[in-house]
Write an enzyme that holds these catalytic residues in place. Structure first.
Site, short mmCIF file in Angstrom:
data_model
loop_
_atom_site.label_atom_id
_atom_site.label_comp_id
_atom_site.label_asym_id
_atom_site.label_seq_id
_atom_site.Cartn_x
_atom_site.Cartn_y
_atom_site.Cartn_z
N ASN A 1 0.84 -1.19 0.00
CA ASN A 1 0.00 0.00 0.00
C ASN A 1 0.87 1.24 0.00
O ASN A 1 2.02 1.21 0.46
CB ASN A 1 -0.91 0.03 1.24
CG ASN A 1 -2.16 -0.81 1.06
OD1 ASN A 1 -2.65 -0.98 -0.06
ND2 ASN A 1 -2.68 -1.35 2.15
N LYS B 1 -4.96 4.34 -7.06
CA LYS B 1 -5.09 3.57 -5.81
C LYS B 1 -4.67 4.43 -4.62
O LYS B 1 -5.30 4.37 -3.55
CB LYS B 1 -4.22 2.31 -5.88
CG LYS B 1 -4.30 1.45 -4.62
CD LYS B 1 -3.42 0.23 -4.71
CE LYS B 1 -3.49 -0.59 -3.43
NZ LYS B 1 -2.60 -1.77 -3.46
N GLU C 1 0.64 2.74 7.72
CA GLU C 1 1.40 3.15 6.54
C GLU C 1 1.11 4.60 6.15
O GLU C 1 1.31 5.00 5.02
CB GLU C 1 1.08 2.22 5.37
CG GLU C 1 1.57 0.80 5.61
CD GLU C 1 1.12 -0.19 4.54
OE1 GLU C 1 1.96 -0.65 3.76
OE2 GLU C 1 -0.09 -0.49 4.50
N ASN D 1 -6.70 5.39 -1.12
CA ASN D 1 -6.12 5.16 0.21
C ASN D 1 -5.99 6.45 1.00
O ASN D 1 -6.13 6.46 2.23
CB ASN D 1 -4.75 4.50 0.08
CG ASN D 1 -4.84 3.01 -0.21
OD1 ASN D 1 -5.81 2.36 0.18
ND2 ASN D 1 -3.86 2.48 -0.91
#
Length: 307
Positions: free
Chosen positions: A100, A180, A262, A184
């Site tokens: 990620n 993506k 993260e 996120n």
């Protein structure tokens, strides 16, 4: 193909299991040093039944013989992993990175061809080496940097697709990476800070925050020649949040389970790159700081959840 998976997380074990089911592959897994003792087999839950598969462990000295190395790690583990393992990997071996968030370009190794693997498959750990494939998805693979022949690209895609379809080669992988990342940047911090499932952020009250996050994101992306439209990007994020309405985001799950998040490689990436490009990103900075503090303190009234 001789393949080594680095990382024993849920996604790493999913790829290990699926790739090892093909008799043409010789697959090994290299686990972190935090694992005191590794078992001789793993378990995979399919259609309500547990299947067993041998676990073939790799060691640093075996990496030189790998024809493909797949890193399935949290973003914050990559720098240490590169330092530990790259000296043992042939410069001609392609490396696939699956994680990620984003890694800063200057932190990436230069000697190997680097590919990224973006997957929407969902995997859940029941025990350390027991997983369940909880959601079917697709995967995109593409070249980040270095050189890769069309023949090798086709071969790698075929190997991955045979193991876990559908895997597609993308010539525009960086744009998909950024798309993506946008998802996120919104879903992860908002669900973590509000201790809610993904679907909750589709409520009207979150729209100003979503627009503010994405407006900064789009400015930074545009400076990297990646162009997005705010209306379309907002619709994409809300659609993903709605389609995964009952899911617990990875960042919220990390906080609920007292694991590092993260955030530094998601919203924090936008902040660092924005600073480098002289673009103000106060909203993403505030989110990065807030989630970092929340990660250190933990969520109040934690409730059980799964990632």
């Amino acid at each position: 193909m001789k393949i080594t998976i680095i990382g024993q997380g849920a996604i790493g074990l999913l790829w290990y299991y699926k790739l090892s089911q093909c008799s043409k592959n010789k697959v090994t897994i290299l686990c972190s040093s935090s694992i005191a003792k590794t078992p001789s087999e793993m378990q995979f839950l399919s259609d309500g039944t547990w299947q067993k598969a041998p676990l073939t462990m790799a060691h640093k000295k075996n990496l030189m013989h790998a024809e493909l190395v797949i890193f399935c790690l949290k973003a914050y583990h990559y720098q240490a992993a590169f330092n530990d393992y790259l000296p043992f990997i042939s410069p001609s071996t392609p490396l696939i990175l699956c994680h990620n968030g984003m890694l800063m370009t200057e932190s990436l190794p230069a000697q190997n061809s680097l590919l990224t693997l973006l997957t929407t498959h969902a995997s859940k750990k029941h025990q350390a080496f027991a997983i369940e494939h909880t959601g079917q998805g697709t995967s995109d693979i593409g070249l980040l940097c270095g050189n890769l022949s069309a023949k090798t690209a086709k071969q790698l895609t075929k190997v991955l697709n045979n193991a876990l379809p559908e895997t597609i080669w993308s010539e525009h992988i960086q744009e998909k990476q950024w798309r993506k990342l946008a998802i996120n940047c919104v879903i992860n911090p908002l669900t973590a800070m509000n201790n809610c499932d993904n679907g909750a952020i589709t409520r009207q009250k979150f729209l100003p925050d979503i627009n503010a996050i994405l407006s900064e994101f789009i400015q930074v992306a545009q400076a990297q020649q990646i162009n997005f439209n705010l209306t379309e990007l907002t619709a994409l994020v809300l659609n993903v949040a709605q389609s995964t309405a009952t899911n617990c985001s990875s960042m919220r799950s990390d906080i609920l389970h007292n694991r590092p998040t993260e955030i530094a490689h998601i919203n924090g990436f936008i902040v660092r790159l924005g600073k480098k490009l002289h673009i103000e990103t106060p909203i993403n900075y505030a989110l990065t700081q807030a989630v970092t503090e929340l990660s250190n303190q933990g969520l109040p009234n934690k409730k059980s959840s799964t990632s």
